[in-house]
Design a protein around this motif. Sequence first.
Motif, PDB file in Angstrom:
ATOM      1  N   ASN A   1     -47.480 -51.676 -30.327  1.00 49.44           N
ATOM      2  CA  ASN A   1     -46.727 -50.451 -30.474  1.00 49.44           C
ATOM      3  C   ASN A   1     -47.304 -49.625 -31.604  1.00 49.44           C
ATOM      4  OD1 ASN A   1     -44.949 -50.987 -28.426  1.00 49.44           O
ATOM      5  ND2 ASN A   1     -43.472 -51.992 -29.754  1.00 49.44           N
ATOM      6  N   PHE A   2     -47.412 -48.337 -31.418  1.00 50.14           N
ATOM      7  CA  PHE A   2     -47.987 -47.442 -32.409  1.00 50.14           C
ATOM      8  C   PHE A   2     -46.891 -46.900 -33.311  1.00 50.14           C
ATOM      9  CE2 PHE A   2     -49.234 -43.298 -33.973  1.00 50.14           C
ATOM     10  CZ  PHE A   2     -50.517 -43.518 -34.423  1.00 50.14           C
ATOM     11  N   GLU A   3     -47.094 -47.013 -34.628  1.00 49.10           N
ATOM     12  CA  GLU A   3     -46.131 -46.496 -35.577  1.00 49.10           C
ATOM     13  C   GLU A   3     -46.727 -45.279 -36.272  1.00 49.10           C
ATOM     14  OE1 GLU A   3     -44.795 -49.457 -38.250  1.00 49.10           O
ATOM     15  OE2 GLU A   3     -44.018 -50.785 -36.681  1.00 49.10           O
ATOM     16  N   HIS A   4     -45.958 -44.234 -36.351  1.00 49.44           N
ATOM     17  CA  HIS A   4     -46.425 -43.004 -36.968  1.00 49.44           C
ATOM     18  C   HIS A   4     -45.619 -42.745 -38.234  1.00 49.44           C
ATOM     19  CE1 HIS A   4     -48.679 -39.160 -36.353  1.00 49.44           C
ATOM     20  NE2 HIS A   4     -47.878 -38.824 -37.325  1.00 49.44           N
ATOM     21  N   ASN A   5     -46.330 -42.457 -39.318  1.00 56.12           N
ATOM     22  CA  ASN A   5     -45.664 -42.134 -40.571  1.00 56.12           C
ATOM     23  C   ASN A   5     -45.573 -40.628 -40.709  1.00 56.12           C
ATOM     24  OD1 ASN A   5     -45.392 -44.850 -41.408  1.00 56.12           O
ATOM     25  ND2 ASN A   5     -47.546 -44.870 -42.032  1.00 56.12           N
ATOM     26  N   PHE A   6     -44.349 -40.112 -40.801  1.00 55.60           N
ATOM     27  CA  PHE A   6     -44.127 -38.676 -40.884  1.00 55.60           C
ATOM     28  C   PHE A   6     -43.820 -38.293 -42.338  1.00 55.60           C
ATOM     29  CE2 PHE A   6     -42.768 -39.940 -36.589  1.00 55.60           C
ATOM     30  CZ  PHE A   6     -43.593 -39.118 -35.830  1.00 55.60           C
TER      31      PHE A   6
ATOM     32  N   ASN B   1     -37.105 -47.477 -44.445  1.00 60.91           N
ATOM     33  CA  ASN B   1     -36.547 -48.626 -43.717  1.00 60.91           C
ATOM     34  C   ASN B   1     -36.580 -48.344 -42.213  1.00 60.91           C
ATOM     35  OD1 ASN B   1     -34.649 -46.606 -43.716  1.00 60.91           O
ATOM     36  ND2 ASN B   1     -32.910 -47.923 -44.214  1.00 60.91           N
ATOM     37  N   GLU B   2     -37.711 -47.731 -41.785  1.00 59.53           N
ATOM     38  CA  GLU B   2     -37.895 -47.318 -40.399  1.00 59.53           C
ATOM     39  C   GLU B   2     -36.892 -46.252 -39.993  1.00 59.53           C
ATOM     40  OE1 GLU B   2     -38.120 -50.564 -37.706  1.00 59.53           O
ATOM     41  OE2 GLU B   2     -39.861 -51.468 -38.662  1.00 59.53           O
ATOM     42  N   LYS B   3     -36.396 -45.535 -40.965  1.00 60.31           N
ATOM     43  CA  LYS B   3     -35.489 -44.413 -40.708  1.00 60.31           C
ATOM     44  C   LYS B   3     -35.971 -43.184 -41.485  1.00 60.31           C
ATOM     45  CE  LYS B   3     -31.251 -46.968 -39.648  1.00 60.31           C
ATOM     46  NZ  LYS B   3     -31.126 -46.439 -38.282  1.00 60.31           N
ATOM     47  N   TYR B   4     -35.612 -42.030 -40.950  1.00 60.84           N
ATOM     48  CA  TYR B   4     -35.959 -40.763 -41.575  1.00 60.84           C
ATOM     49  C   TYR B   4     -34.720 -39.876 -41.668  1.00 60.84           C
ATOM     50  CZ  TYR B   4     -40.965 -41.729 -40.981  1.00 60.84           C
ATOM     51  OH  TYR B   4     -42.224 -42.271 -41.045  1.00 60.84           O
ATOM     52  N   LEU B   5     -34.683 -39.077 -42.702  1.00 57.77           N
ATOM     53  CA  LEU B   5     -33.702 -38.003 -42.789  1.00 57.77           C
ATOM     54  C   LEU B   5     -34.362 -36.765 -42.213  1.00 57.77           C
ATOM     55  CD1 LEU B   5     -30.949 -36.904 -43.763  1.00 57.77           C
ATOM     56  CD2 LEU B   5     -32.077 -36.309 -45.928  1.00 57.77           C
ATOM     57  N   ILE B   6     -33.741 -36.189 -41.171  1.00 57.48           N
ATOM     58  CA  ILE B   6     -34.327 -35.028 -40.504  1.00 57.48           C
ATOM     59  C   ILE B   6     -33.345 -33.856 -40.515  1.00 57.48           C
ATOM     60  CG2 ILE B   6     -35.722 -36.483 -38.981  1.00 57.48           C
ATOM     61  CD1 ILE B   6     -33.567 -35.487 -36.778  1.00 57.48           C
TER      62      ILE B   6
ATOM     63  N   LEU C   1     -27.877 -28.990 -39.208  1.00 56.29           N
ATOM     64  CA  LEU C   1     -27.462 -30.384 -39.254  1.00 56.29           C
ATOM     65  C   LEU C   1     -28.593 -31.271 -39.751  1.00 56.29           C
ATOM     66  CD1 LEU C   1     -25.408 -32.647 -38.560  1.00 56.29           C
ATOM     67  CD2 LEU C   1     -26.416 -32.685 -36.261  1.00 56.29           C
ATOM     68  N   ARG C   2     -28.242 -32.168 -40.688  1.00 51.04           N
ATOM     69  CA  ARG C   2     -29.164 -33.197 -41.149  1.00 51.04           C
ATOM     70  C   ARG C   2     -28.628 -34.555 -40.704  1.00 51.04           C
ATOM     71  NH1 ARG C   2     -31.799 -31.896 -47.110  1.00 51.04           N
ATOM     72  NH2 ARG C   2     -32.741 -29.890 -46.532  1.00 51.04           N
ATOM     73  N   GLU C   3     -29.549 -35.463 -40.368  1.00 48.11           N
ATOM     74  CA  GLU C   3     -29.122 -36.742 -39.808  1.00 48.11           C
ATOM     75  C   GLU C   3     -30.163 -37.816 -40.083  1.00 48.11           C
ATOM     76  OE1 GLU C   3     -26.986 -37.861 -35.602  1.00 48.11           O
ATOM     77  OE2 GLU C   3     -28.913 -36.843 -35.481  1.00 48.11           O
ATOM     78  N   GLU C   4     -29.708 -39.049 -40.270  1.00 46.13           N
ATOM     79  CA  GLU C   4     -30.611 -40.187 -40.381  1.00 46.13           C
ATOM     80  C   GLU C   4     -30.881 -40.719 -38.975  1.00 46.13           C
ATOM     81  OE1 GLU C   4     -29.448 -43.289 -43.013  1.00 46.13           O
ATOM     82  OE2 GLU C   4     -29.034 -41.936 -44.694  1.00 46.13           O
ATOM     83  N   VAL C   5     -32.158 -40.872 -38.621  1.00 44.85           N
ATOM     84  CA  VAL C   5     -32.504 -41.355 -37.289  1.00 44.85           C
ATOM     85  C   VAL C   5     -33.543 -42.462 -37.395  1.00 44.85           C
ATOM     86  CG1 VAL C   5     -31.985 -39.170 -36.143  1.00 44.85           C
ATOM     87  CG2 VAL C   5     -34.281 -39.599 -36.974  1.00 44.85           C
ATOM     88  N   ASP C   6     -33.568 -43.309 -36.388  1.00 44.53           N
ATOM     89  CA  ASP C   6     -34.540 -44.391 -36.308  1.00 44.53           C
ATOM     90  C   ASP C   6     -35.921 -43.820 -35.987  1.00 44.53           C
ATOM     91  OD1 ASP C   6     -36.075 -46.634 -34.800  1.00 44.53           O
ATOM     92  OD2 ASP C   6     -34.393 -47.666 -35.742  1.00 44.53           O
ATOM     93  N   SER C   7     -36.960 -44.417 -36.533  1.00 42.97           N
ATOM     94  CA  SER C   7     -38.322 -43.914 -36.312  1.00 42.97           C
ATOM     95  C   SER C   7     -38.718 -43.943 -34.841  1.00 42.97           C
ATOM     96  CB  SER C   7     -39.325 -44.736 -37.130  1.00 42.97           C
ATOM     97  OG  SER C   7     -39.293 -46.105 -36.748  1.00 42.97           O
ATOM     98  N   ARG C   8     -38.106 -44.856 -34.048  1.00 44.68           N
ATOM     99  CA  ARG C   8     -38.442 -44.944 -32.623  1.00 44.68           C
ATOM    100  C   ARG C   8     -37.921 -43.758 -31.820  1.00 44.68           C
ATOM    101  NH1 ARG C   8     -36.291 -50.945 -31.633  1.00 44.68           N
ATOM    102  NH2 ARG C   8     -34.680 -50.085 -33.007  1.00 44.68           N
TER     103      ARG C   8
END
Length: 311
Positions: free
Chosen positions: A168-173, A203-208, A223-230
């Motif tokens: 699986n490919f992981e991307h760092n934003f 922790n594999e989560k981002y604030l977007i 709106l701001r939200e914490e979401v899983d990197s997947r």
Amino acid sequence: MSSDIISRYFKKGAEIEISSDDVGFRGSWYAGTVVRPPQNDKSKKVLVEYKTLMKSESTSQRLREEVGLVQLRPAPPPEKRLKFKFSEEVDAWYNDGWWEGIVTELLGDDKYAVFFRSTKEQLHFRARELRLHREWVYGKWVPPLGQANDDEPPRCNQMQNDSMPAENFEHNFSPGTLIEVCSNDEGFEGAWFTATVVKDLNNEKYLIEYQNIYDDKEDTKLLREEVDSRQLRPYPPDIGIVDRFEVREQVDALYDGVWWVGVISKVRKNDKYSVWFKDADEILSFEHSDLRVHQEWINGKWVIPPKVLEL
């Protein structure tokens, strides 16, 4: 479904495959047999017995269930095909059922990497664990048995020429990156929201921060939200202006500021199109300017999938 098809393919003892509408199981088919066909012309319920699913983990008794006719199809005859092509749609044998996926890499030694859109996972399979994906449409298999859909070569961008990694490919934003976010909420399957990365939470989560969704508490604040990197992918690249879309071509349609995955069902006059959305089973009209070529983000590569086999 006509009574002739029902009496022919779904009589007592018939070998069948059963689909599930449960969340997490969409796109899967399980082998079974008909225990009791519909009792009359008005009844749409069939009692089935699964071959690989049990009533519970502590028993060897096979699960029986009443399901609708729309969840059934005949068991496809076995195929002798041993090789599959890049970007070809297949069914993979996994967790006691057949799951719809797409071949993303030919690994050699009779092995293939298969990507599953529903879970955004890529797994490895032997050829004997795969079969060509077919749809049961009005009493016929599409594509027909013994025939591959070779008349439509896959359309891919240049990135497809590179070898894709097997994991699986992981991307760092980084903060400020423009991205798209998918939702796991019911009713939003196939939707992509445009957003910006605010912070990597490590922790594999981002604030977007969404571009077109406002906070319920503050109407003027996005709106701001914490979401899983997947749930994230880079914003799709601009691949140029498309003069015309064709029937059965997959597209993203802009509706209420959100991109929804659909299929062109009809080319209309004045640069308008009818677009079919599979999950909602709904057809809506769109201007050419509100459509873009659908691209899949698979293991760090943008891939343009082939046309769908049938609407």
